[in-house]
Scaffold this active site. Structure first.
Site, PDB file in Angstrom:
ATOM      1  N   CYS A 178       0.837  -1.201   0.000  1.00  0.00           N
ATOM      2  CA  CYS A 178       0.000   0.000   0.000  1.00  0.00           C
ATOM      3  C   CYS A 178       0.873   1.252   0.000  1.00  0.00           C
ATOM      4  CB  CYS A 178      -0.926   0.004   1.218  1.00  0.00           C
ATOM      5  SG  CYS A 178      -2.042   1.427   1.262  1.00  0.00           S
ATOM      6  N   CYS A 181      -0.628   4.090   2.100  1.00  0.00           N
ATOM      7  CA  CYS A 181      -0.475   3.862   3.546  1.00  0.00           C
ATOM      8  C   CYS A 181       0.954   4.121   4.010  1.00  0.00           C
ATOM      9  CB  CYS A 181      -0.844   2.426   3.907  1.00  0.00           C
ATOM     10  SG  CYS A 181      -2.416   1.845   3.257  1.00  0.00           S
ATOM     11  N   ASP A 182       1.931   3.623   3.244  1.00  0.00           N
ATOM     12  CA  ASP A 182       3.307   3.575   3.738  1.00  0.00           C
ATOM     13  C   ASP A 182       4.307   4.462   2.993  1.00  0.00           C
ATOM     14  OD1 ASP A 182       2.439   1.611   5.525  1.00  0.00           O
ATOM     15  OD2 ASP A 182       2.804  -0.002   4.079  1.00  0.00           O
TER      16      ASP A 182
END
Length: 356
Positions: A178, A181-182
C-alpha cells in the site's frame, strides 16, 4: 443382620449413583440444548476498523453485537491488515502516529467497553437462504448452527503477494502492498523505489510515490501497460518514473534489516541484475475474503460484495457489508471505519423494523 445392612448400604449407593448419573445427564443435555440455541440479534464477522466501528455504534445503540474475529482467518491475525503494518501517520486523532497493531488494540478495547462480545473463532460456513441466518465456526460445520437476525460482513481483503525469496524478511521493512499507507514513511523518503504491476493501480501508486522517492521504477512483466490510456500517459511523462518492461522480480535483498535491492530478470534480453531500491510496493491486486458467501450474495467480477451506493445494504435484506470486502478502490483504515459506522446504522434500522 449384617448382610441386610450391607445390602441396604449397597442399594443406597446404587440409588445415589443413579441419581448422580441422571443429574449429569440432565446437565449434559442442557449444555447441548444451550449450544444449539445460540442466537444473536446482530453478528459481525471480521475484526478490522469496519468491524470494531460497527460494534461501537451498535453497542451505544444498546444492541451489543457478537463478533467472530477469526483465528488467523485468511492467514491474518485478529485485527486485520493493519496488524501487518508498521507506523500509521494518517489516521485522525493521532498526531504522533502509532503502530497498526496498537490502533487495532485501541479499537477493540473501545468496542468491548460498549458490550461487544468478541469470540476468537473463524466463521467458515454461512446459510443466508432463510431467516434467521445460520453460521458455523471452523471445525464445527456438522454441529448445530449459530443463528442471527442480522449479519455484518467485514472480512476484508488481502493484497496479492509474489512470495519472493526474501519477501518475508523485508515485509514492512522495505516491502509493502500500500503506497498510500506507507509511502511517506521516513525509510522511503528520497530513496529509489519500485512498484510491481501494470494496471491503473500500479500507475497511480508509482505517481504517488514520486512525491517521496528520489526515483520510481515501474516493473512490468509484459511489454505493455494494462492501465487506461490517461494513466499510461501520466507515468510516461513523469521524469521521476522509469518503466521496466519485460521484467520479472526474482528475489528481495537487503542487509538483514532493510531492503536495499531487488534481483530482476529482463526476459527479453535474458539478463539478471540487481536493481538498487529501498522500497518495493506490490500493486497486483487484492483478494476479498468472500468465499463463505459466494453464490449467496451479489458480487462483482473480482469477488467484492456489491452494496447499494451510499449504503452498506447488500442483495440480501438483513446482511450488510463494510470495509475492504466491498471497497476495491480506497482500501484505507479511515474509509473502512466509516463504512463500519454505516453498516451499524443500517443494521439498527433493519432490526427496529424487524421487531416492530
Amino acid at each position: 443382620m449384617i448382610l441386610n445392612k450391607t445390602l441396604t448400604r449397597l442399594q443406597l449407593q446404587s440409588k445415589l449413583k443413579q441419581k448422580n448419573l441422571f443429574n449429569s445427564s440432565i446437565k449434559f443435555k442442557h449444555l447441548i440444548i444451550s449450544k444449539a440455541m445460540v442466537h444473536n440479534k446482530v453478528t459481525i464477522i471480521g475484526s478490522g476498523p469496519a468491524a470494531h466501528t460497527a460494534a461501537i455504534y451498535l453497542g451505544r445503540a444498546e444492541i451489543p453485537p457478537t463478533m467472530y474475529e477469526g483465528m488467523m482467518a485468511n492467514g491474518i491475525a485478529p485485527g486485520g491488515q493493519l496488524t501487518t503494518t508498521t507506523e500509521i501517520e494518517n489516521f485522525p486523532g493521532f498526531p504522533n502516529g502509532l503502530m497498526g497493531g496498537e490502533l487495532m488494540d485501541k479499537m477493540k478495547e473501545q468496542s468491548i467497553k460498549f458490550g461487544n462480545n468478541v469470540i476468537t473463532e473463524t466463521i467458515s460456513k454461512v446459510d443466508l437462504s432463510s431467516r434467521p441466518f445460520k453460521l458455523w465456526t471452523e471445525f464445527n460445520e456438522d454441529e448445530e448452527p449459530i443463528t442471527t437476525d442480522s449479519l455484518i460482513i467485514s472480512t476484508g481483503a488481502s493484497a496479492k503477494r509474489l512470495h519472493l525469496p526474501g519477501e518475508e524478511t523485508y515485509w514492512q521493512q522495505g516491502i509493502s502492498a500500500c503506497a498510500v499507507c506507507d509511502g511517506a514513511v521516513p525509510i522511503f523518503r528520497n530513496k529509489p523505489l519500485a512498484v510491481i504491476g501494470g494496471g491503473d493501480s500500479a500507475c497511480e501508486e508509482a505517481s504517488f510515490l514520486t512525491k517521496y522517492g528520489s526515483k520510481v521504477y515501474l516493473i512490468v512483466r509484459k511489454d505493455y501497460l494494462r492501465a487506461s490510456t490517461i494513466m499510461q500517459r501520466r507515468v510516461e511523462k513523469n521524469d521521476k518514473i522509469e518503466i521496466l518492461f519485460n521484467t520479472v522480480p526474482l528475489e528481495a535483498k537487503g542487509d538483514g534489516k532493510f531492503l536495499n535491492a531487488l534481483l530482476v530478470n529482463n526476459v527479453k534480453e535474458n539478463r539478471q541484475y540487481d536493481l538498487p531500491i529501498n522500497g518495493l510496493f506490490y500493486a497486483i491486486g487484492h483478494k476479498p475474503a468472500t468465499e463463505i458467501v459466494k453464490g449467496q450474495i451479489d458480487m462483482d467480477e473480482t469477488g467484492y460484495i456489491k452494496t447499494v451506493p451510499g449504503t452498506s445494504l447488500t442483495s440480501v435484506p438483513g446482511v450488510f457489508a463494510a470495509g475492504d470486502v466491498q471497497d476495491s478502490r480506497y482500501r484505507q483504515a479511515i474509509t473502512s471505519a466509516g463504512s463500519g459506522c454505516m453498516a451499524a446504522l443500517d443494521a439498527e434500522k433493519y432490526l427496529s423494523e424487524l421487531y416492530e
